[in-house]
Scaffold this motif. Structure first.
Motif, mmCIF file in Angstrom:
data_model
loop_
_atom_site.group_PDB
_atom_site.id
_atom_site.type_symbol
_atom_site.label_atom_id
_atom_site.label_comp_id
_atom_site.label_asym_id
_atom_site.label_seq_id
_atom_site.Cartn_x
_atom_site.Cartn_y
_atom_site.Cartn_z
ATOM 1 N N THR A 147 0.876 -1.283 0.110
ATOM 2 C CA THR A 147 -0.047 0.033 -0.180
ATOM 3 C C THR A 147 0.932 1.070 0.077
ATOM 4 O O THR A 147 1.862 1.339 0.733
ATOM 5 C CB THR A 147 -0.865 0.103 1.080
ATOM 6 O OG1 THR A 147 -1.831 -1.171 1.294
ATOM 7 C CG2 THR A 147 -1.969 1.351 1.319
ATOM 8 N N ASP A 148 0.506 2.341 -0.826
ATOM 9 C CA ASP A 148 1.323 3.388 -0.949
ATOM 10 C C ASP A 148 0.096 4.413 -0.985
ATOM 11 O O ASP A 148 -0.753 4.571 -1.717
ATOM 12 C CB ASP A 148 1.916 3.634 -2.064
ATOM 13 C CG ASP A 148 2.636 4.873 -2.360
ATOM 14 O OD1 ASP A 148 2.820 5.844 -1.548
ATOM 15 O OD2 ASP A 148 3.534 4.970 -3.355
ATOM 16 N N ARG A 149 0.111 5.269 0.262
ATOM 17 C CA ARG A 149 -0.975 6.226 0.232
ATOM 18 C C ARG A 149 -0.274 7.773 0.600
ATOM 19 O O ARG A 149 0.743 7.773 1.450
ATOM 20 C CB ARG A 149 -1.659 5.897 1.490
ATOM 21 C CG ARG A 149 -2.908 6.706 1.805
ATOM 22 C CD ARG A 149 -3.963 5.981 2.700
ATOM 23 N NE ARG A 149 -4.972 6.791 2.922
ATOM 24 C CZ ARG A 149 -6.048 6.482 3.682
ATOM 25 N NH1 ARG A 149 -5.612 5.797 4.961
ATOM 26 N NH2 ARG A 149 -7.027 7.367 3.782
ATOM 27 N N ASP A 150 -0.697 8.699 0.231
ATOM 28 C CA ASP A 150 -0.275 9.908 0.335
ATOM 29 C C ASP A 150 -1.505 10.997 0.895
ATOM 30 O O ASP A 150 -2.343 11.074 -0.089
ATOM 31 C CB ASP A 150 0.539 10.562 -1.007
ATOM 32 C CG ASP A 150 1.366 12.033 -0.733
ATOM 33 O OD1 ASP A 150 0.864 12.328 0.293
ATOM 34 O OD2 ASP A 150 1.722 12.117 -1.718
ATOM 35 N N ILE A 151 -1.483 11.613 1.998
ATOM 36 C CA ILE A 151 -2.576 12.630 2.530
ATOM 37 C C ILE A 151 -2.252 13.975 2.713
ATOM 38 O O ILE A 151 -1.021 13.955 3.445
ATOM 39 C CB ILE A 151 -3.235 11.991 3.558
ATOM 40 C CG1 ILE A 151 -3.589 10.380 3.435
ATOM 41 C CG2 ILE A 151 -4.409 12.539 4.233
ATOM 42 C CD1 ILE A 151 -4.150 9.532 4.674
ATOM 43 N N LEU A 152 -2.615 14.812 2.361
ATOM 44 C CA LEU A 152 -2.357 16.218 2.640
ATOM 45 C C LEU A 152 -3.537 16.851 3.210
ATOM 46 O O LEU A 152 -4.640 17.045 2.361
ATOM 47 C CB LEU A 152 -1.882 16.869 1.378
ATOM 48 C CG LEU A 152 -1.406 18.213 1.721
ATOM 49 C CD1 LEU A 152 -0.221 18.599 2.782
ATOM 50 C CD2 LEU A 152 -1.123 18.973 0.423
ATOM 51 N N VAL A 153 -3.633 17.329 4.264
ATOM 52 C CA VAL A 153 -4.733 18.223 4.981
ATOM 53 C C VAL A 153 -4.216 19.696 5.035
ATOM 54 O O VAL A 153 -3.085 19.930 5.585
ATOM 55 C CB VAL A 153 -5.077 17.826 6.200
ATOM 56 C CG1 VAL A 153 -6.188 18.557 6.738
ATOM 57 C CG2 VAL A 153 -5.475 16.104 6.406
ATOM 58 N N SER A 154 -4.869 20.419 4.156
ATOM 59 C CA SER A 154 -4.638 21.983 4.223
ATOM 60 C C SER A 154 -5.668 22.697 4.715
ATOM 61 O O SER A 154 -6.935 22.609 4.319
ATOM 62 C CB SER A 154 -4.363 22.571 2.623
ATOM 63 O OG SER A 154 -4.069 23.691 2.647
ATOM 64 N N ARG A 155 -5.273 23.429 5.969
ATOM 65 C CA ARG A 155 -6.422 24.009 6.932
ATOM 66 C C ARG A 155 -5.876 25.493 7.267
ATOM 67 O O ARG A 155 -4.833 25.643 7.208
ATOM 68 C CB ARG A 155 -6.268 23.147 7.992
ATOM 69 C CG ARG A 155 -7.407 23.534 9.029
ATOM 70 C CD ARG A 155 -7.425 22.642 10.337
ATOM 71 N NE ARG A 155 -6.503 22.020 10.940
ATOM 72 C CZ ARG A 155 -6.514 22.956 12.047
ATOM 73 N NH1 ARG A 155 -6.886 23.813 12.336
ATOM 74 N NH2 ARG A 155 -5.058 22.731 12.940
ATOM 75 N N ASP A 156 -6.909 26.268 6.904
ATOM 76 C CA ASP A 156 -6.731 27.647 7.601
ATOM 77 C C ASP A 156 -6.568 27.425 8.994
ATOM 78 O O ASP A 156 -7.387 27.533 9.818
ATOM 79 C CB ASP A 156 -8.062 28.402 7.140
ATOM 80 C CG ASP A 156 -7.779 29.973 7.685
ATOM 81 O OD1 ASP A 156 -6.850 30.456 7.730
ATOM 82 O OD2 ASP A 156 -9.052 30.694 7.723
ATOM 83 N N ALA A 157 -5.205 27.907 9.403
ATOM 84 C CA ALA A 157 -4.940 27.996 10.822
ATOM 85 C C ALA A 157 -4.589 29.518 11.062
ATOM 86 O O ALA A 157 -3.823 29.730 12.254
ATOM 87 C CB ALA A 157 -3.697 27.244 11.266
ATOM 88 N N SER A 158 -5.189 30.336 10.467
ATOM 89 C CA SER A 158 -5.010 31.759 10.726
ATOM 90 C C SER A 158 -5.651 32.194 12.122
ATOM 91 O O SER A 158 -4.838 32.735 12.850
ATOM 92 C CB SER A 158 -5.764 32.764 9.993
ATOM 93 O OG SER A 158 -5.456 32.387 8.625
ATOM 94 N N ALA A 159 -6.358 31.653 12.605
ATOM 95 C CA ALA A 159 -7.197 32.105 13.701
ATOM 96 C C ALA A 159 -6.331 31.252 14.845
ATOM 97 O O ALA A 159 -6.004 31.851 15.771
ATOM 98 C CB ALA A 159 -8.470 31.298 14.040
ATOM 99 N N LEU A 160 -5.604 30.099 14.685
ATOM 100 C CA LEU A 160 -4.672 29.707 15.676
ATOM 101 C C LEU A 160 -3.481 30.444 15.881
ATOM 102 O O LEU A 160 -3.217 30.729 16.773
ATOM 103 C CB LEU A 160 -4.201 28.028 15.088
ATOM 104 C CG LEU A 160 -3.501 27.185 16.130
ATOM 105 C CD1 LEU A 160 -3.549 25.687 15.832
ATOM 106 C CD2 LEU A 160 -1.848 27.605 15.742
ATOM 107 N N THR A 161 -2.757 30.728 14.655
ATOM 108 C CA THR A 161 -1.619 31.556 14.871
ATOM 109 C C THR A 161 -2.035 33.098 15.302
ATOM 110 O O THR A 161 -1.191 33.615 16.091
ATOM 111 C CB THR A 161 -0.864 31.623 13.322
ATOM 112 O OG1 THR A 161 -0.569 30.422 12.772
ATOM 113 C CG2 THR A 161 0.359 32.604 13.353
ATOM 114 N N GLY A 162 -3.042 33.592 14.764
ATOM 115 C CA GLY A 162 -3.589 34.748 15.500
ATOM 116 C C GLY A 162 -3.621 34.831 16.656
ATOM 117 O O GLY A 162 -3.603 35.855 17.556
#
Length: 800
Positions: A334-349
């Protein structure tokens, strides 16, 4: 009052099942003839048998069952299966539990936490903690749910149970092909469509065949997003799933079969099904910027989000039938590639606000990128008896090697200059361990898990009506993890290695008694196991002092084990009614519980010495009259801690107190379906049907701390946009019970079918799980389900 009602309902259900059992037994004494009943063959014991003959609790949903229920994914399917629950944590991020054995919410940045339910595609292991593959259900033979620990035959990930997607194998006997086309429209949302097809081609002289499946589904979105400066995006959580399977079956001799196969699937979602109730940038408290009250199915974004999941599976199954035993060999990659792109502006802010940076810096967009790359190789060799004697046996060897590379980056353009200008140059080191500026958090965590096992199961017919099964599995696990971090949000660890290992033996004993041809009683005692691990370091630069003191001492967490005890009955009447039921009790030792570590933007896992689940599950199906089919399934569950865990300050840690509930599982779950089939003159004569499926899912909590008094009160504690930081957001952390109703009407001819449907006919807006960003200081939200959806599906079969 709620517990009283639940216990009364449980008692009534047990009484009804006992009366049904007595009724069937009485019928058997008068009439040994069994009514006509379609049987589903399963391979839960790695041998072919009917559900009624498997000596433990199992559910199997055929392709027709899946289609008629309206289920399009495993989460929707689970609502029709007693004892199976799926916690929705966003696209492609589901958490599976069986019989209430649940650790609570697992977050994507906990790659070391192991799954509690094993998931298989035929003979290949595909389960991955949190990221349970959301496979398309087209051209499946069935989906099996094996309840209770299945460690004897299926290993560590099956501490609570096992789910198996069983595909249709290539058929060398006949040509076959199908196609499916569908369109749908979501109320107050987007539209979707799907195109799917299958072809089965015999090859040569009938000793080989090829079967190919291809599918593409476009999902309509139903979440709207507000943005800075009045920006507005509709249906941001739309997406696409596409893929296929290709299998070739060779039969070079009468006893040898070789089936290589390739599976590919890609999911591309443009956003998350998150409806927010508070956001740092969108709330009613700001005065120097627009005050915003987010509405139903709305969220606030500074950056668009996405989820990509690409999986490839290569496997081969070799089966040989010998004179005295059969041999099966399975190799899988099994070869699996996952990318979660999340708006973390509120976290960093929120971190920027904590250190009193100006509002313009708090508004800097920040993108959290969670990457998971998995390469897994598994090998299994097993032998099984093939005679008709009283002793049947199965034994085998298993090996797997899993390399899982997890990474997390927080690109925030301009952030290093902003912190230097606001707080003084060099206040926070911009470059740590080779990670550059403008990314305040970076982490790379490669894992390598190696597993070896020897397993076996022996079944002996003590008499014509009494059968005893004894099995066991010896296992050896070794996991190595390395962590490197950078950025001033991190702890700055550089190439730190940790190792976890375990070995042992888990047994299973089952007994089955055939009261008659129609009634079988069974009992089981079995043990399950889940490997422990190492927590990632806290992001101490983000934590309050109290949170460091409370959560900082949790480094390692040990192995989880449990004993499952169950007794069940499987019945069928001469009128064709089946009743399968089981009562069970599970003692859990060192349950691995997951908690949000407050303000640290971290999660921890720790062991709770004792917990239990106790319950009853049942599934009833029958046809009371010609053309009418009815089913009822349900589970009633008590899942509680039996130990109180005290934190460093002498307080109960995160709601883990004796008598408190385990997270993410409902106490009550019910599902009912009704279908009526009748002849019609439409289209020159065809069969028509109408059906309805109803599901009830009881109240739940997302993590154990949600049941603590005052847990639903969140205060930011910092100033921004004119808000003082002392405001309190109060939310209900008990996820209310919800009901869904799916309606269908169809026409069926010899080679085609057209179906009109309404899913979620009552337009239920269900709270599936709760999401808190940085302990609730940056964002509060619920994940939710699609609104009412109208659609039509056309299926056609081509045969020679």
């Amino acid at each position: 009052m709620r517990n009283h009602n639940r216990k009364s309902l449980l008692a009534a259900t047990i009484t009804s099942l006992m009366l049904a059992s007595a009724s069937v037994c009485a019928q058997d004494n008068d009439n040994e003839e069994v009514g006509s009943l379609e049987e589903i063959l399963v391979t839960a014991t790695k041998r072919a048998s009917t559900i009624q003959d498997v000596p433990f609790s199992i559910n199997a949903m055929s392709q027709q069952d899946i289609e008629r229920s309206g289920a399009t994914n495993l989460e929707e399917l689970s609502r029709n299966v007693a004892g199976l629950t799926i916690q929705n944590l966003g696209p492609g991020q589901s958490q599976v539990a069986v019989r209430g054995v649940s650790a609570g919410q697992i977050i994507r940045d906990q790659p070391g936490v192991k799954e509690q339910v094993g998931v298989y595609l035929d003979e290949s292991v595909i389960s991955l903690s949190l990221f349970t593959p959301d496979l398309d259900l087209y051209d499946l033979n069935r989906v099996e749910t094996l309840r209770g620990p299945q460690g004897t035959l299926f290993g560590s990930g099956s501490v609570g149970g096992t789910i198996r997607y069983i595909t249709n194998a290539p058929d060398p006997e006949a040509f076959d092909a199908t196609v499916e086309v569908g369109i749908n429209s979501i109320s107050s949302g987007g539209s979707g469509n799907d195109l799917k097809g299958m072809i089965n081609i015999p090859l040569g002289d009938g000793s080989a065949a090829l079967r190919a499946v291809a599918y593409n589904t476009n999902y309509g979105g139903f979440i709207d997003a507000l943005g800075e400066g009045g920006a507005f995006w509709e249906d941001v959580n739309s997406g696409q799933r596409s893929g296929g399977r290709l299998a070739i079956r060779f039969e070079p001799t009468d006893t040898l079969t070789i089936t290589p196969r390739f599976i590919y699937q890609e999911i591309d979602m443009e956003g998350f099904n998150r409806q927010e109730v508070y956001n740092l940038y969108a709330n009613p408290y700001t005065t120097t910027r627009p005050a915003i009250q987010l509405g139903e199915r709305q969220q606030y974004l500074r950056l668009r989000e996405g989820f990509d999941d690409e999986i490839s599976i290569f496997d081969v199954t070799v089966e040989n039938s010998g004179k005295s035993f059969d041999t099966t060999f399975i190799a899988s990659y099994t070869d699996r590639d996952i990318l979660v792109s999340r708006d973390a502006s509120a976290l960093t802010g929120s971190v920027s606000a904590d250190v009193s940076m100006p509002d313009i810096d708090i508004l800097i967009p920040s993108n959290l990128l969670d990457g998971t790359k998995v390469e897994q190789t598994t090998l299994e060799l097993r032998f099984s008896s093939n005679n008709d004697g009283p002793l049947q046996w199965l034994a085998g060897l298993f090996y797997s090697d899993t390399a899982r590379d997890y990474s997390q980056f927080l690109p925030t353009p301009g952030y290093s200059n902003a912190t230097d200008a606001a707080l003084g140059a060099g206040t926070y080191e911009a470059t740590i361990n080779g990670f550059g500026p403008d990314s305040p958090y970076n982490a790379v965590l490669p894992y390598d898990l190696e597993q070896t096992a020897i397993f076996g199961e022996f079944t002996y017919d003590i008499s014509d009506v009494l059968q005893l099964t004894v099995g066991g599995r010896w296992y050896d696990y070794d996991e190595v993890r390395t962590i490197t971090q950078g950025g001033w949000f991190s702890s700055g660890f550089d190439n730190i290695m940790d190792q976890t290992s375990a070995d042992g033996f888990i047994p299973r004993v089952m007994i089955s008694f055939d009261h008659s041809d129609n009634v079988t009683f069974n009992a089981q005692a079995s043990q399950g196991f889940r490997l422990g691990g190492v927590n990632d370091p806290l992001n101490e630069s983000l934590c309050t002092g109290d949170d460091v003191q409370i959560f900082g001492g949790f480094q390692n967490y040990g192995d989880e084990t449990l004993w499952n005890y169950e007794a069940g009955v499987k019945m069928r009447t001469d009128s064709g009614v089946t009743v399968n039921a089981a009562i069970f009790h599970t003692d859990i030792e060192d349950l691995q519980v997951t908690l949000d570590a407050g303000t640290c933007s971290s999660r921890i896992s720790f062991n709770v010495p004792e917990a239990h689940t106790t319950g009853i599950e049942f599934e009833i199906a029958g046809s009371p009259s010609d053309g009418v089919e009815l089913t009822l399934a349900g589970s009633f569950l008590e899942a509680e801690f039996d130990t109180t865990v005290i934190d460093a300050n002498g307080n109960v840690l995160g709601g883990v107190a004796n008598g408190n509930r385990l997270a993410s599982v409902p106490e009550v779950q019910l599902a009912a379906t009704a279908a009526y089939y009748f002849p019609t003159n439409i289209a020159g004569g065809s069969e028509a049907y109408v059906s309805a499926s109803y599901q009830h899912v009881g109240d739940r909590i997302t993590q154990p701390s949600d049941q603590v008094a005052g847990a639903g009160m969140f205060s930011p504690g910092f100033t921004f946009g004119g808000a003082t930081g002392n405001e309190v957001n109060t939310v209900d952390l008990e996820l209310d019970a919800y009901q869904t109703l799916n309606l269908r009407a169809g026409l069926v001819k010899e080679n085609w079918e057209v179906v009109f449907y309404v899913n979620n006919a009552t337009d239920e807006n269900a709270d599936l799980s709760f999401n808190r960003e940085r302990g609730g200081r940056a964002r509060l939200a619920y994940f939710t389900n699609p609104p009412r959806t109208y659609g039509v599906t056309y299926r056609h079969r081509f045969e020679r």
